[in-house]
Design an enzyme around this catalytic site. Structure first.
Site, short mmCIF file in Angstrom:
data_model
loop_
_atom_site.label_atom_id
_atom_site.label_comp_id
_atom_site.label_asym_id
_atom_site.label_seq_id
_atom_site.Cartn_x
_atom_site.Cartn_y
_atom_site.Cartn_z
N CYS A 92 0.88 -1.19 0.00
CA CYS A 92 0.00 0.00 0.00
C CYS A 92 0.91 1.22 0.00
O CYS A 92 0.95 1.99 0.97
CB CYS A 92 -0.92 0.00 1.21
N GLY B 252 4.73 7.01 -1.48
CA GLY B 252 6.08 6.50 -1.49
C GLY B 252 6.97 6.80 -0.31
O GLY B 252 8.17 6.54 -0.38
N LYS C 64 7.37 5.36 2.72
CA LYS C 64 8.04 4.18 3.24
C LYS C 64 8.80 3.44 2.14
O LYS C 64 9.81 2.78 2.42
CB LYS C 64 7.04 3.27 3.94
N CYS D 79 -1.38 3.82 11.02
CA CYS D 79 -1.17 5.05 11.80
C CYS D 79 -2.42 5.30 12.64
O CYS D 79 -2.91 6.41 12.76
CB CYS D 79 -0.86 6.24 10.89
#
Length: 449
Positions: free
Chosen positions: A253, A257, A259, A377
């Site tokens: 997922c 971008g 991570k 998160c």
């Protein structure tokens, strides 16, 4: 622009944010793009007012209802304009006479106060931000329906945890080891640009900018790709994925971008990294970031859904699969205060179903002995520990999945002091305890069979 014109612009922007479903930052960007005549200092002042009101939304609304009732105006609507009036009186401690001068009705200034607004303003003058009669959900700016969930999660620490989610979050940077030799080199480069950053405690690649505004995109360190904006907690998710040179890795997922960049750096541009997402637009936005960072081993792939045929064709083909799942974002409310009021119980239910579906599909990509890293998160157990537990119930016996102790993974992948106890099965970060956004990360390993 004069102060009154800035206030009117803030009222207009708040009205647009309230009337559309898109996030406030996107609405604000479009608002300012369509008004190129507004200079940078004016934009900053307008945005500060708007985001301040969004952070104080529940308390200002409560005060407006309280004053309307006291003024015999019980049916009075709490409009963006009324919230701004309340904010000026309560937060800025403005008196009614200066308020009347700002709301003058002159060119570009807000219209004069109506009789009802004036009556409410008289009662709000001199009030503090909170009141003994405010319910806890109002005092801590959370929806009524979600407050009991936080209370069950945090117990005696509920007040301190929710209080830490009220102020604006700091800006963190990740040092890009594809371009910068180490954190000290990035610190020196920023210092040459006049930016005195400091090292973060948990991430060995993290830097925290000083309080106040820093125009980071104008710095040479940013232009050269030495640093990227990324919360310290988000950096740790990429590090815990433990993507190493030569591995085959999927960011399932990937979004824009953030991570993916961390994974590419960990791999040293060696190996195969696939950035997947169902949104072509989000993946397209990552292209410039990848280029600036010097990440050359990334292939972007748009999926039709989490069950795209590409997943079946590449079953058991990857050493690491990161699932940074779509979630409520409750851990990022410091950055996105409007998101508090866009969330509903129905959306939470929809998200938890989707998270389970994504996990079930993404697991197919993992080699025997490989790892599936699940992250959100969010602070809510329904999206975090409950999802991992349910996943293990479905697949532990059939495929040998197990959760690795997070500190065991941390020691090998991060190297700093693990903030959890040695028996913890997941990383749980909160603004109050760790000074990061709220994050959850669990590392699952597939059996060798």
């Amino acid at each position: 622009m004069h102060d009154a014109a800035r206030l009117q612009a803030a009222i207009d922007l708040l009205g647009e944010i309230e009337s559309v479903s898109r996030p406030a930052d996107g609405t604000a960007s479009a608002f300012f793009r369509s008004r190129r005549f507004i200079g940078s200092k004016d934009r900053r002042a307008i945005a500060d007012r708007v985001w301040g009101v969004l952070r104080r939304w529940a308390r200002l609304t409560w005060w407006c209802h309280w004053a309307a009732q006291g003024a015999g105006r019980e049916g009075m609507s709490v409009t963006p304009r009324l919230r701004v009036i309340a904010d000026l009186l309560i937060t800025d401690h403005l008196k009614v006479d200066p308020l009347d001068r700002l709301f003058s009705g002159q060119t570009h200034a807000p219209d004069r106060l109506s009789a009802a607004e004036a009556a409410v303003a008289d009662l709000l003058q001199g009030r503090s931000a909170t009141h003994p009669d405010m319910p806890p959900a109002v005092r801590f700016e959370v929806p009524d329906w979600i407050y009991p969930r936080f209370e069950a999660l945090f117990g005696a620490d509920t007040d301190s945890e929710l209080a830490a989610m009220l102020p604006e979050a700091p800006v963190d940077l990740r040092v890009n080891t594809l371009k910068a030799q180490d954190r000290d080199a990035a610190l020196a480069a920023l210092a040459a640009d006049g930016v005195e950053a400091s090292a973060t405690d948990l991430s060995p690649l993290g830097l925290r900018l000083p309080a106040g505004r820093v125009n980071l995109p104008t710095t040479q360190a940013f232009k050269d790709g030495l640093v990227e904006v990324q919360d310290e907690g988000s950096q740790l998710i990429a590090l815990l994925t433990d993507a190493r040179p030569g591995m085959a890795v999927v960011d399932f997922c990937a979004g824009a971008g953030g991570k993916t960049l961390g994974l590419a750096a960990g791999m040293g541009n060696k190996g195969r990294l696939i950035a997947c997402d169902v949104s072509e637009g989000r993946l397209d936005r990552s292209a410039a970031r990848l280029k600036r960072a010097g990440a050359h081993n990334v292939t972007r792939r748009v999926l039709s859904s989490e069950s795209d045929k590409w997943v079946k064709r590449h079953a058991k083909g990857f050493d690491r699969v990161l699932v940074d799942a779509p979630c409520t974002g409750t851990g990022t409310w410091r950055r996105n205060p409007d998101a508090r009021w866009r969330l509903s119980p129905e959306q939470l239910d929809d998200l938890t179903r989707r998270q389970a579906s994504i996990l079930d599909s993404a697991r197919r990509l993992v080699k025997p002995g490989g790892r599936l890293v699940y992250a959100t998160c969010s602070l809510l157990p329904e999206e975090n520990a409950d999802q991992v537990e349910a996943f293990l119930e479905r697949w532990e016996d059939a495929e040998g999945w197990r959760v690795l102790p997070v500190c065991e993974v941390w020691e090998a992948a991060v190297g700093t002091n693990c903030p959890m106890n040695n028996y913890a099965t997941a990383l749980r970060l909160t603004p109050a305890r760790h000074g990061t956004d709220g994050f959850f990360t669990a590392v699952l390993e597939r059996g060798e069979g």
